[in-house]
Motif scaffolding. Structure first.
Motif, PDB file in Angstrom:
ATOM      1  N   SER A 141      -9.948   8.035  15.212  1.00  0.00           N
ATOM      2  CA  SER A 141      -9.686   6.616  15.390  1.00  0.00           C
ATOM      3  C   SER A 141      -8.570   6.128  14.483  1.00  0.00           C
ATOM      4  N   LEU A 142      -8.160   6.977  13.548  1.00  0.00           N
ATOM      5  CA  LEU A 142      -7.124   6.583  12.604  1.00  0.00           C
ATOM      6  C   LEU A 142      -6.355   7.830  12.189  1.00  0.00           C
ATOM      7  N   GLN A 143      -5.010   7.735  12.193  1.00  0.00           N
ATOM      8  CA  GLN A 143      -4.215   8.916  11.838  1.00  0.00           C
ATOM      9  C   GLN A 143      -3.651   8.819  10.422  1.00  0.00           C
ATOM     10  N   VAL A 144      -3.373   7.595  10.000  1.00  0.00           N
ATOM     11  CA  VAL A 144      -2.823   7.414   8.655  1.00  0.00           C
ATOM     12  C   VAL A 144      -3.564   6.285   7.952  1.00  0.00           C
ATOM     13  N   LEU A 145      -4.025   6.557   6.751  1.00  0.00           N
ATOM     14  CA  LEU A 145      -4.604   5.485   5.945  1.00  0.00           C
ATOM     15  C   LEU A 145      -3.701   5.280   4.727  1.00  0.00           C
ATOM     16  N   CYS A 146      -3.227   4.032   4.540  1.00  0.00           N
ATOM     17  CA  CYS A 146      -2.440   3.726   3.343  1.00  0.00           C
ATOM     18  C   CYS A 146      -3.372   3.199   2.274  1.00  0.00           C
ATOM     19  N   LEU A 147      -3.279   3.788   1.100  1.00  0.00           N
ATOM     20  CA  LEU A 147      -4.127   3.325   0.017  1.00  0.00           C
ATOM     21  C   LEU A 147      -3.583   2.009  -0.537  1.00  0.00           C
ATOM     22  N   ASN A 148      -4.505   1.231  -1.051  1.00  0.00           N
ATOM     23  CA  ASN A 148      -4.169  -0.094  -1.533  1.00  0.00           C
ATOM     24  C   ASN A 148      -4.185  -0.116  -3.065  1.00  0.00           C
ATOM     25  N   PHE A 149      -2.999  -0.431  -3.658  1.00  0.00           N
ATOM     26  CA  PHE A 149      -2.915  -0.458  -5.130  1.00  0.00           C
ATOM     27  C   PHE A 149      -2.654  -1.861  -5.667  1.00  0.00           C
ATOM     28  N   LYS A 161       1.724  -6.203  -4.318  1.00  0.00           N
ATOM     29  CA  LYS A 161       3.108  -5.769  -4.063  1.00  0.00           C
ATOM     30  C   LYS A 161       3.135  -4.461  -3.298  1.00  0.00           C
ATOM     31  N   GLU A 162       2.316  -3.520  -3.782  1.00  0.00           N
ATOM     32  CA  GLU A 162       2.286  -2.197  -3.160  1.00  0.00           C
ATOM     33  C   GLU A 162       1.779  -2.300  -1.726  1.00  0.00           C
ATOM     34  N   ALA A 163       0.782  -3.165  -1.532  1.00  0.00           N
ATOM     35  CA  ALA A 163       0.211  -3.314  -0.194  1.00  0.00           C
ATOM     36  C   ALA A 163       1.248  -3.852   0.788  1.00  0.00           C
ATOM     37  N   LEU A 164       2.088  -4.747   0.310  1.00  0.00           N
ATOM     38  CA  LEU A 164       3.124  -5.308   1.176  1.00  0.00           C
ATOM     39  C   LEU A 164       4.069  -4.215   1.653  1.00  0.00           C
ATOM     40  N   ALA A 165       4.468  -3.349   0.737  1.00  0.00           N
ATOM     41  CA  ALA A 165       5.335  -2.229   1.109  1.00  0.00           C
ATOM     42  C   ALA A 165       4.619  -1.322   2.105  1.00  0.00           C
ATOM     43  N   ALA A 166       3.321  -1.131   1.863  1.00  0.00           N
ATOM     44  CA  ALA A 166       2.536  -0.280   2.761  1.00  0.00           C
ATOM     45  C   ALA A 166       2.482  -0.892   4.156  1.00  0.00           C
ATOM     46  N   LEU A 167       2.296  -2.212   4.210  1.00  0.00           N
ATOM     47  CA  LEU A 167       2.201  -2.871   5.510  1.00  0.00           C
ATOM     48  C   LEU A 167       3.500  -2.726   6.312  1.00  0.00           C
ATOM     49  N   LYS A 168       4.628  -2.742   5.584  1.00  0.00           N
ATOM     50  CA  LYS A 168       5.911  -2.546   6.274  1.00  0.00           C
ATOM     51  C   LYS A 168       5.972  -1.168   6.893  1.00  0.00           C
ATOM     52  N   LEU A 169       5.532  -0.179   6.120  1.00  0.00           N
ATOM     53  CA  LEU A 169       5.523   1.199   6.624  1.00  0.00           C
ATOM     54  C   LEU A 169       4.563   1.313   7.810  1.00  0.00           C
ATOM     55  N   ILE A 170       3.404   0.656   7.689  1.00  0.00           N
ATOM     56  CA  ILE A 170       2.397   0.719   8.754  1.00  0.00           C
ATOM     57  C   ILE A 170       2.957   0.163  10.065  1.00  0.00           C
ATOM     58  N   SER A 171       3.701  -0.948   9.967  1.00  0.00           N
ATOM     59  CA  SER A 171       4.302  -1.515  11.175  1.00  0.00           C
ATOM     60  C   SER A 171       5.199  -0.494  11.856  1.00  0.00           C
ATOM     61  N   LYS A 172       6.000   0.191  11.037  1.00  0.00           N
ATOM     62  CA  LYS A 172       6.902   1.208  11.589  1.00  0.00           C
ATOM     63  C   LYS A 172       6.103   2.299  12.300  1.00  0.00           C
TER      64      LYS A 172
END
Length: 463
Positions: free
Chosen positions: A366-374, A377-388
């Motif tokens: 159900s999920l291929q990539v999980l971005c960890l939350n630090f 600021k870090e989460a915002l960068a992660a969200l950008k990557l997730i959108s991509k």
RNA sequence: GUGGUUGUAGCUCAGUUGGUUAGAGCGCUUGAUUGUGGUUCAAGAGGUCGCCGGUUCGAACCCGGUCUUCCACCCCA
């Protein structure tokens, strides 16, 4: 007061993993139905009782779930009927609707009601739940899905051939190798009843014959005798009990047996034609087998009869069935429309695939990539990557809280996520992220500016 | 619809001829480990013994009923 919740007998809840597996089967079936040119329809969950009652025999009527009328239904029953206390007389007056018992009868109703809009020959498919008030057992439920494909308004035996190919295509795509499509013909059974002089006992004769591989020759004979079929008649039919070997061989024996029966010979010719044509075209993983003992519900079948058995290593009732019915719509007033169709037993196919471990490994991923939350600021960068990533069709999520890294990793492990992305303060300062392969444990750094295509190939191999 | 079977922790199951605070393994939570999961170690949480009634000083255990599970028939996907 909190009461312990429960669900009715013979019904089930489906977890995310189970739904994913069921959808895998359904989408495979749907895909093939559409490749073969069938169109989907849907009909209501419940029909008027009179549409369903009497179409499945007495046994079937007993198993139909009836829906109680709304309002003050008791007062509308006349006193004589009411005081008779006979359920069979009262039920029709207080239950005007009933849950659908299969998809074929509602389909017949549909065809008759919409005959002026339909372009014949009409190839329709339908995947919906049906309900039966049966006693549950392994692979038998009170609510289950049927997946039907039927063709109406075409008499050609090529339809039967196509349906055999359709069975083969679906089971091949499901990875289920070694299914056996058993075929018989109702006309052959009629012919047999005719030549043994038990025409009026056709149903009893075939029901008994159908049990041959289950209870054995002696018990079948016993049952036939008890139903009033003479010893003499059984003696004539004796070759059936030992009928083995190739289809051509069996057909030869049948021809000798049925030479005086017109209807029987017609059945044999139909079987031959289907066997020959399928032989010409070839099947991928299934085998088509002639089985003169195959009977199935005889209520509306008039020609070919099909039943699909799972590979012999699995103990399971049939996983599909179907046949030709020349006059199904007749009961609703539309004459001379021939139909032929097959059905897939979704729930049983599920059990078989599960038992043979045939579901693709990624089916419930159900999920291929999980971005960890630090943190923010870090989460915002992660969200950008997730959108991509999502833009590339990759299922990606951010862990919703900056919880302990250990906890976040455990979550990824539990959910079987193949890749974890780490963007902490350090990575962010270098405009990088770490991609960790959860299976191998390897990890590497990538630039946040890179197009995902540069590391996408990672996913193709493992995700 | 007929005959049988099952129910104890989230899961799989123990539980003495009826006797005090009902157990195990796995799982779960926490810690060893404030940026690394799967392995390990330690601690902890969690059960009106399916439900209702009866017998008994006392019932997870005996009896009756009911619901549920699975099985064989009937029938069927």
């Amino acid at each position: 007061m909190a009461q312990k919740p429960s669900i009715p007998k013979g019904t089930r809840d489906f977890s995310p993993a189970e739904v994913a597996k069921r959808n895998f089967i359904i989408s495979t079936i749907k895909e093939q139905f559409e490749l073969f040119g069938f169109q989907p329809i849907e009909t209501p969950s419940f029909e008027n009782s009179e549409t369903l009652l009497g179409k499945y025999g007495d046994e079937g009527d007993r198993l139909i779930f009836k829906i109680l009328n709304s309002g003050d239904f008791i007062s509308k029953v006349d006193d004589v009927t009411y005081s008779s206390k006979k359920s069979s007389s009262i039920a029709p007056k207080i239950t005007e609707k009933a849950l659908r018992y299969d998809l074929t009868v509602p389909f017949a109703r549909y065809v008759v009601m919409h005959q002026n809009e339909i372009d014949f020959p009409f190839k329709r498919y339908q995947i919906q739940p049906v309900w039966r008030a049966d006693r549950p057992q392994k692979g038998r439920f009170r609510e289950f899905y049927q997946c039907d494909a039927d063709i109406v308004g075409a008499n050609s035996l090529l339809q039967e051939v196509e349906l055999v190919q359709l069975y083969d295509a679906v089971f091949t795509n499901l990875g289920l190798v070694g299914t056996v499509i058993k075929m018989n013909n109702r006309k052959v059974l009629s012919g047999l009843a005719e030549v043994i002089g038990a025409k009026h006992l056709l149903v009893d004769f075939t029901v008994a014959l159908d049990k041959l591989d289950k209870i054995g020759e002696d018990k079948v004979k016993q049952e036939m005798l008890s139903k009033g079929i003479s010893e003499n008649a059984i003696a004539i039919a004796a070759p059936l009990f030992a009928m083995k070997g190739s289809a051509t061989n069996q057909l030869k024996q049948l021809e000798t047996l049925l030479q005086d029966s017109q209807v029987g010979m017609a059945g044999i010719n139909e079987l031959k034609e289907i066997l020959i044509t399928v032989g010409e075209l070839g099947l991928k993983t299934a085998t088509l087998q002639l089985d003169v003992t195959l009977a199935r519900g005889l209520n509306y079948y008039t020609g070919a009869i099909f039943e699909v058995a799972a590979p012999s290593s699995i103990k399971m009732g049939s996983i599909g069935g179907g046949g030709r019915y020349d006059d199904l719509t007749g009961i609703f007033g539309l004459k001379d429309v021939s139909g032929v169709g097959i059905s897939f037993g979704l729930d049983r196919i599920y059990l078989v695939l599960e038992e043979l471990h045939l579901f693709p490994k990624t089916v419930d991923q159900s999920l291929q990539v999980l971005c960890l939350n630090f943190g923010e600021k870090e989460a915002l960068a992660a969200l950008k990557l997730i959108s991509k990533l999502r833009g590339h069709g990759i299922k990606a999520n951010l862990y919703p809280a900056a919880a302990k890294v250990q906890k976040q990793f455990k979550y990824a492990d539990k959910r079987n996520v193949p890749f974890v992305v780490i963007i902490g303060a350090e990575e962010l300062s270098r405009n990088e992220f770490i991609l960790k392969d959860m299976v191998s444990g390897e990890q590497k750094s990538c630039s946040l500016d890179d197009e995902p295509s540069s590391f996408l190939n990672e996913f193709n191999g493992n995700a």
